[in-house]
Design an enzyme around this catalytic site. Structure first.
Site, PDB file in Angstrom:
ATOM      1  N   PRO A 185       0.610  -1.257   0.047  1.00  0.00           N
ATOM      2  CA  PRO A 185      -0.125  -0.009  -0.017  1.00  0.00           C
ATOM      3  C   PRO A 185       0.904   1.097   0.098  1.00  0.00           C
ATOM      4  O   PRO A 185       1.571   1.400   1.006  1.00  0.00           O
ATOM      5  CB  PRO A 185      -0.992   0.028   1.373  1.00  0.00           C
ATOM      6  CG  PRO A 185      -0.607  -1.590   1.797  1.00  0.00           C
ATOM      7  CD  PRO A 185       0.898  -1.834   1.404  1.00  0.00           C
ATOM      8  N   GLU A 186       0.935   2.080  -1.135  1.00  0.00           N
ATOM      9  CA  GLU A 186       1.336   3.526  -1.040  1.00  0.00           C
ATOM     10  C   GLU A 186       0.349   4.435  -0.792  1.00  0.00           C
ATOM     11  O   GLU A 186      -0.815   4.117  -0.646  1.00  0.00           O
ATOM     12  CB  GLU A 186       2.201   3.494  -2.395  1.00  0.00           C
ATOM     13  CG  GLU A 186       3.371   2.573  -2.508  1.00  0.00           C
ATOM     14  CD  GLU A 186       4.320   3.183  -1.551  1.00  0.00           C
ATOM     15  OE1 GLU A 186       4.537   4.230  -1.196  1.00  0.00           O
ATOM     16  OE2 GLU A 186       5.443   2.166  -1.105  1.00  0.00           O
ATOM     17  N   ARG A 235      17.159  14.493  25.038  1.00  0.00           N
ATOM     18  CA  ARG A 235      17.874  15.637  25.877  1.00  0.00           C
ATOM     19  C   ARG A 235      18.102  14.855  27.285  1.00  0.00           C
ATOM     20  O   ARG A 235      17.435  14.285  27.893  1.00  0.00           O
ATOM     21  CB  ARG A 235      17.087  17.058  25.975  1.00  0.00           C
ATOM     22  CG  ARG A 235      16.615  17.469  24.773  1.00  0.00           C
ATOM     23  CD  ARG A 235      17.521  18.015  24.071  1.00  0.00           C
ATOM     24  NE  ARG A 235      18.012  19.265  24.735  1.00  0.00           N
ATOM     25  CZ  ARG A 235      17.892  20.321  24.872  1.00  0.00           C
ATOM     26  NH1 ARG A 235      16.627  20.711  24.429  1.00  0.00           N
ATOM     27  NH2 ARG A 235      18.430  21.468  25.474  1.00  0.00           N
ATOM     28  N   LYS A 274       0.625   8.165   3.506  1.00  0.00           N
ATOM     29  CA  LYS A 274       0.506   6.999   3.727  1.00  0.00           C
ATOM     30  C   LYS A 274      -0.712   6.574   4.731  1.00  0.00           C
ATOM     31  O   LYS A 274      -0.875   5.523   5.078  1.00  0.00           O
ATOM     32  CB  LYS A 274       1.534   5.930   3.820  1.00  0.00           C
ATOM     33  CG  LYS A 274       2.548   5.966   2.612  1.00  0.00           C
ATOM     34  CD  LYS A 274       3.527   5.268   2.830  1.00  0.00           C
ATOM     35  CE  LYS A 274       4.598   5.418   1.612  1.00  0.00           C
ATOM     36  NZ  LYS A 274       5.905   4.652   1.673  1.00  0.00           N
TER      37      LYS A 274
END
Ligand code: ZN
Length: 267
Positions: free
Chosen positions: A2-3, A252, A50
């Site tokens: 699936p794109e 951090r 997507k």
């Protein structure tokens, strides 16, 4: 695989069928998220990149990313699925149909930013020193901009939510508010979240005079900071050794007392 274009085809199929429908039932691994959606009406179905978003009428959307193997099916109620139950990612039942997503890479419930927040998106949040801002508003803003599974430490540092909190204040606020650095937005209520920003504004204003940064206003010779930079030194409240580790979206340095700031699930 699936794109983006596949997602748009799925969107084109689902949008006219799901929009306006009430979710009568939802099967999803996150039962609390499912409970939040049952009984809500679908406002819109959209695709971005997507990702497929099924937006509901209460400010949340179901986001799915199909990855390599995911798919959406539609079945008549009680109909046999073409895939085994263990491949289920999510199912949505409406009055007439069941829409089932299998093998998705990611499925989650996310906050949909309000129109106002979309306009402000990407800009700096209110200035904690200069602007008089209601703590409630900052709590809502944090939830609008960040997902519920975001770390509280990331919300404090996110300058789109409120500007002013740096990495030193982040650890100090978490200590004073007795919050574990693992705390996620989902685990803290609006009042407590607002209090963190209120405390930040107070600390920032008390430090405007210049000189050393102070978050611990005790009249003694000990450190003027509770935890920041004090790795392995004894906690100034309970003597436990201060921990430190790089954490959060930007890795951090984060300092905390493991005793005073117990993890969320042990509260
Ligand atoms: Zn302690």
């Amino acid at each position: 695989m699936p794109e983006g274009d596949t997602i748009h085809k799925i969107k084109n199929f689902l949008a006219p069928r799901l929009s306006g429908q009430v979710i009568d039932d939802m099967l999803f691994a996150d039962a609390a998220a499912a409970r939040r959606c049952i009984g809500r009406r679908v406002r819109d179905v959209s695709a971005r990149g997507k990702h497929l978003f099924i937006e509901l009428d209460h400010g949340y959307a179901i986001r799915s990313h199909l990855g390599m193997l995911g798919s959406w099916h539609r079945y008549a109620p009680g109909g046999d699925w073409q895939r085994p139950r263990k491949q289920l990612s999510l199912s949505l039942s409406t009055a007439d149909w069941e829409y089932v997503c299998f093998n998705a890479k990611e499925v989650e419930l996310v906050r949909v930013p309000s129109v106002r927040e979309r306009i402000l998106h990407g800009r700096l949040g209110p200035d904690l020193i200069g602007d008089e801002t209601e703590p409630d508003y900052l709590a809502r803003r944090a939830r609008d901009i960040l997902d519920e599974d975001a770390l509280l430490i990331d919300a404090l540092l996110d300058q789109r939510v409120a500007s002013g909190i740096g990495n030193v204040y982040k650890s100090e606020i978490m200590f004073i508010e007795k919050r574990s650095p693992e705390t996620r937005l989902a685990a803290i209520d609006d009042a407590a979240l607002g209090r963190c920003f209120e405390l930040a504004a107070d600390l920032l204003r008390r430090n405007l005079g210049g000189g050393r940064r102070i978050t611990r206003f005790e009249n003694d010779a000990a450190s003027k900071l509770w935890v920041y930079g004090r790795s392995e030194l004894p906690c100034l409240r309970c003597d436990t050794r201060i921990s430190s580790r790089r954490m959060g979206r930007h890795h951090r340095g984060t300092y905390w007392c493991p005793a005073c700031q117990s993890p969320p699930n042990s509260n």
